[in-house]
Design an enzyme around this catalytic site. Structure first.
Site, PDB file in Angstrom:
ATOM      1  N   TYR A   1      60.760  15.676 -55.761  1.00  0.00           N
ATOM      2  CA  TYR A   1      59.693  15.246 -56.691  1.00  0.00           C
ATOM      3  C   TYR A   1      58.342  15.362 -55.993  1.00  0.00           C
ATOM      4  O   TYR A   1      57.420  16.017 -56.497  1.00  0.00           O
ATOM      5  CB  TYR A   1      59.944  13.804 -57.151  1.00  0.00           C
ATOM      6  CG  TYR A   1      58.804  13.221 -57.957  1.00  0.00           C
ATOM      7  CD1 TYR A   1      58.292  13.886 -59.068  1.00  0.00           C
ATOM      8  CD2 TYR A   1      58.221  12.005 -57.599  1.00  0.00           C
ATOM      9  CE1 TYR A   1      57.242  13.357 -59.802  1.00  0.00           C
ATOM     10  CE2 TYR A   1      57.172  11.465 -58.328  1.00  0.00           C
ATOM     11  CZ  TYR A   1      56.683  12.140 -59.427  1.00  0.00           C
ATOM     12  OH  TYR A   1      55.645  11.618 -60.152  1.00  0.00           O
TER      13      TYR A   1
HETATM   14  N1  LIG Z   1      54.569   6.457 -64.475  1.00  0.00           N
HETATM   15  C1  LIG Z   1      54.252   6.428 -63.176  1.00  0.00           C
HETATM   16  O1  LIG Z   1      54.326   5.377 -62.517  1.00  0.00           O
HETATM   17  C2  LIG Z   1      53.787   7.674 -62.476  1.00  0.00           C
HETATM   18  C3  LIG Z   1      53.493   7.584 -61.104  1.00  0.00           C
HETATM   19  C4  LIG Z   1      53.043   8.710 -60.445  1.00  0.00           C
HETATM   20  C5  LIG Z   1      52.856   9.901 -61.139  1.00  0.00           C
HETATM   21  N2  LIG Z   1      53.170   9.972 -62.468  1.00  0.00           N
HETATM   22  C6  LIG Z   1      52.953  11.253 -63.147  1.00  0.00           C
HETATM   23  O2  LIG Z   1      52.249  11.003 -64.356  1.00  0.00           O
HETATM   24  C7  LIG Z   1      52.646  11.949 -65.356  1.00  0.00           C
HETATM   25  C8  LIG Z   1      53.104  11.223 -66.615  1.00  0.00           C
HETATM   26  O3  LIG Z   1      54.194  10.369 -66.273  1.00  0.00           O
HETATM   27  P1  LIG Z   1      54.907   9.409 -67.308  1.00  0.00           P
HETATM   28  O4  LIG Z   1      55.273   8.183 -66.568  1.00  0.00           O
HETATM   29  O5  LIG Z   1      54.109   9.321 -68.552  1.00  0.00           O
HETATM   30  O6  LIG Z   1      56.263  10.240 -67.544  1.00  0.00           O
HETATM   31  P2  LIG Z   1      57.075  10.574 -68.886  1.00  0.00           P
HETATM   32  O7  LIG Z   1      58.358  11.150 -68.441  1.00  0.00           O
HETATM   33  O8  LIG Z   1      57.098   9.362 -69.754  1.00  0.00           O
HETATM   34  O9  LIG Z   1      56.181  11.673 -69.583  1.00  0.00           O
HETATM   35  C9  LIG Z   1      56.251  13.051 -69.289  1.00  0.00           C
HETATM   36  C10 LIG Z   1      56.304  13.819 -70.602  1.00  0.00           C
HETATM   37  O10 LIG Z   1      56.309  15.198 -70.285  1.00  0.00           O
HETATM   38  C11 LIG Z   1      57.275  15.869 -71.078  1.00  0.00           C
HETATM   39  N3  LIG Z   1      57.770  17.005 -70.291  1.00  0.00           N
HETATM   40  C12 LIG Z   1      58.472  16.947 -69.123  1.00  0.00           C
HETATM   41  N4  LIG Z   1      58.741  18.192 -68.687  1.00  0.00           N
HETATM   42  C13 LIG Z   1      58.197  19.038 -69.590  1.00  0.00           C
HETATM   43  C14 LIG Z   1      58.123  20.464 -69.685  1.00  0.00           C
HETATM   44  N5  LIG Z   1      58.682  21.240 -68.763  1.00  0.00           N
HETATM   45  N6  LIG Z   1      57.479  20.994 -70.750  1.00  0.00           N
HETATM   46  C15 LIG Z   1      56.916  20.204 -71.692  1.00  0.00           C
HETATM   47  N7  LIG Z   1      56.952  18.861 -71.655  1.00  0.00           N
HETATM   48  C16 LIG Z   1      57.585  18.287 -70.616  1.00  0.00           C
HETATM   49  C17 LIG Z   1      58.363  14.845 -71.355  1.00  0.00           C
HETATM   50  O11 LIG Z   1      59.055  15.115 -72.570  1.00  0.00           O
HETATM   51  C18 LIG Z   1      57.573  13.538 -71.402  1.00  0.00           C
HETATM   52  O12 LIG Z   1      57.247  13.169 -72.732  1.00  0.00           O
HETATM   53  C19 LIG Z   1      53.740  12.805 -64.709  1.00  0.00           C
HETATM   54  O13 LIG Z   1      53.113  13.970 -64.212  1.00  0.00           O
HETATM   55  C20 LIG Z   1      54.231  11.944 -63.565  1.00  0.00           C
HETATM   56  O14 LIG Z   1      54.791  12.713 -62.526  1.00  0.00           O
HETATM   57  C21 LIG Z   1      53.626   8.880 -63.151  1.00  0.00           C
END
Ligand SMILES: NC(=O)c1ccc[n+]([C@@H]2O[C@H](COP(=O)([O-])OP(=O)(O)OC[C@H]3O[C@@H](n4cnc5c(N)ncnc54)[C@H](O)[C@@H]3O)[C@@H](O)[C@H]2O)c1
Length: 337
Positions: free
Chosen positions: A152
């Site tokens: 990741y």
């Molecule tokens: N939530 C956290 O604590 C956190 C922490 C660090 C980084 N992030 C980053 O923030 C961003 C959003 O995270 P989140 O918590 O909302 O995650 P999430 O999984 O709820 O949202 C990600 C969305 O992207 C879509 N998705 C995934 N792969 C895809 C693809 N190949 N094509 C099209 N759509 C795709 C999924 O369907 C999902 O709706 C991500 O990049 C994640 O890595 C989140």
């Protein structure tokens, strides 16, 4: 403005889109509605967004260049916010290939698609996981992050460095944010806060890694969204035009990296105590050793965010967990991820 948000049906994307719509922007979402965690939750978020004026969702995968190009051509965005990714540290041990597809190939496709019609500002989500087991605490943006512990983190490092190359070659102003354990209503059922609430309420045991000796810089969702919205206005200029001497700004591209955290790590066991308190229920605690790829502490240095935007996240865990539990009670149980 016309704003294109990838990952719009995800936890953070959903909240961000709602906020952008409240401010009167026109928002085009792009999301592949992947099977990673409870799909019903994504469907609910989607329906709430589609009920709003000024929003439409393009359903497609980032890996599908044609779908992405068509969505961007229809949206003609002035700003692009790239949140879609395969997220989750633990899942990357089971299914590393998903991270290569979504985060490396997917981000590459987006960057290439934007070469044709570059927006005024591209903003991209990265993660505190990149700091790995870094001994320098708090984590500051310019410290080195080239020893990731999981695929990741490695895939997000690839996201960052590919974006840097595009920012340099094509003069595409780019901001990368590193998020720190985001939680709140409509959250992710694979992540500890909501996973714990869900399990405790159902009387299931919760797994507590490293026997609870962990600290996390928990960031409340609306604080995170506030920071993102403010950063949209902070368009990085090439370093040669910048007089701030800021080490997180690239010396060769209009590109900077900004932490968005609260800068106040909380002991995991205190966080669990707060959930128990708000639920009025005790957890069945299953203490386990440290998991592969996990880190004992995350802690954001927030000075850069504060200097750029005049803002830093404020919501403490009492208020944040109360809002999470209130939402959970009105929503009802989720399928464990
Ligand atoms: N939530 C956290 O604590 C956190 C922490 C660090 C980084 N992030 C980053 O923030 C961003 C959003 O995270 P989140 O918590 O909302 O995650 P999430 O999984 O709820 O949202 C990600 C969305 O992207 C879509 N998705 C995934 N792969 C895809 C693809 N190949 N094509 C099209 N759509 C795709 C999924 O369907 C999902 O709706 C991500 O990049 C994640 O890595 C989140």
């Amino acid at each position: 403005m016309r704003i294109f948000v990838t990952g719009a049906a995800g936890f953070i994307g959903f909240h961000l889109c709602r906020r952008l719509l409240d401010e009167g922007h026109v928002v085009d979402g792009f999301d592949g509605l992947t099977r990673f965690y409870d799909q019903g939750l994504k469907a609910e978020r989607r329906a709430l967004l589609e009920a709003r004026n000024g929003f439409r969702l393009h359903v497609g995968m980032l890996e599908n260049e044609g779908a992405l190009a068509a969505a961007l051509a229809a949206a003609k965005p002035e700003v692009v916010i790239h949140l879609a990714a395969q997220a989750g540290v633990r899942y990357s041990l089971e299914s590393p290939r998903a991270y290569v597809g979504s985060n490396i190939v997917g981000t590459f496709n987006l960057l290439e698609a934007l070469r044709e019609n570059p927006p005024g500002h591209l903003l991209i989500a990265s993660t505190s996981s990149l700091y790995g087991a870094g001994r320098h605490i708090p984590f500051v943006e310019h410290q080195h992050t080239d020893q990731p512990l999981t695929l990741y983190a490695a895939s997000k490092k690839a996201t960052e460095v590919m974006a840097h190359a595009h920012a340099h070659l094509w003069r595409l102003p780019t901001t990368v944010f590193r998020f720190f354990t985001v939680y709140g209503p409509w959250g992710r059922p694979d992540m500890a806060p909501l996973k714990f609430v869900n399990a405790i309420e159902a009387g299931r045991p919760i797994d507590i890694y490293n026997n609870g000796a962990m600290r996390r810089d928990f960031t409340y969702i609306s604080d995170l969204v506030e920071a993102i919205v403010r950063l949209i206005q902070c368009v990085p200029r090439p370093a040669e035009e910048d007089v701030s001497d800021e080490p997180a700004l690239s010396p060769v591209a209009p590109f900077r990296i900004v932490n968005i955290g609260r800068g106040a790590p909380v002991n995991l066991l205190d966080f669990i105590d707060e959930i128990e308190h708000q639920l009025g229920k005790r957890a069945i605690r299953n203490y386990l050793p440290m998991q592969k790829g996990d880190v004992p502490v995350t802690f954001a240095d927030c000075h850069l965010l504060e200097r750029l935007t005049g803002y830093r996240p404020q919501t403490g865990i009492q208020e944040g967990v109360a809002a999470l539990v209130d939402w959970y009670r009105s929503h009802g149980p989720l399928q464990p991820a």
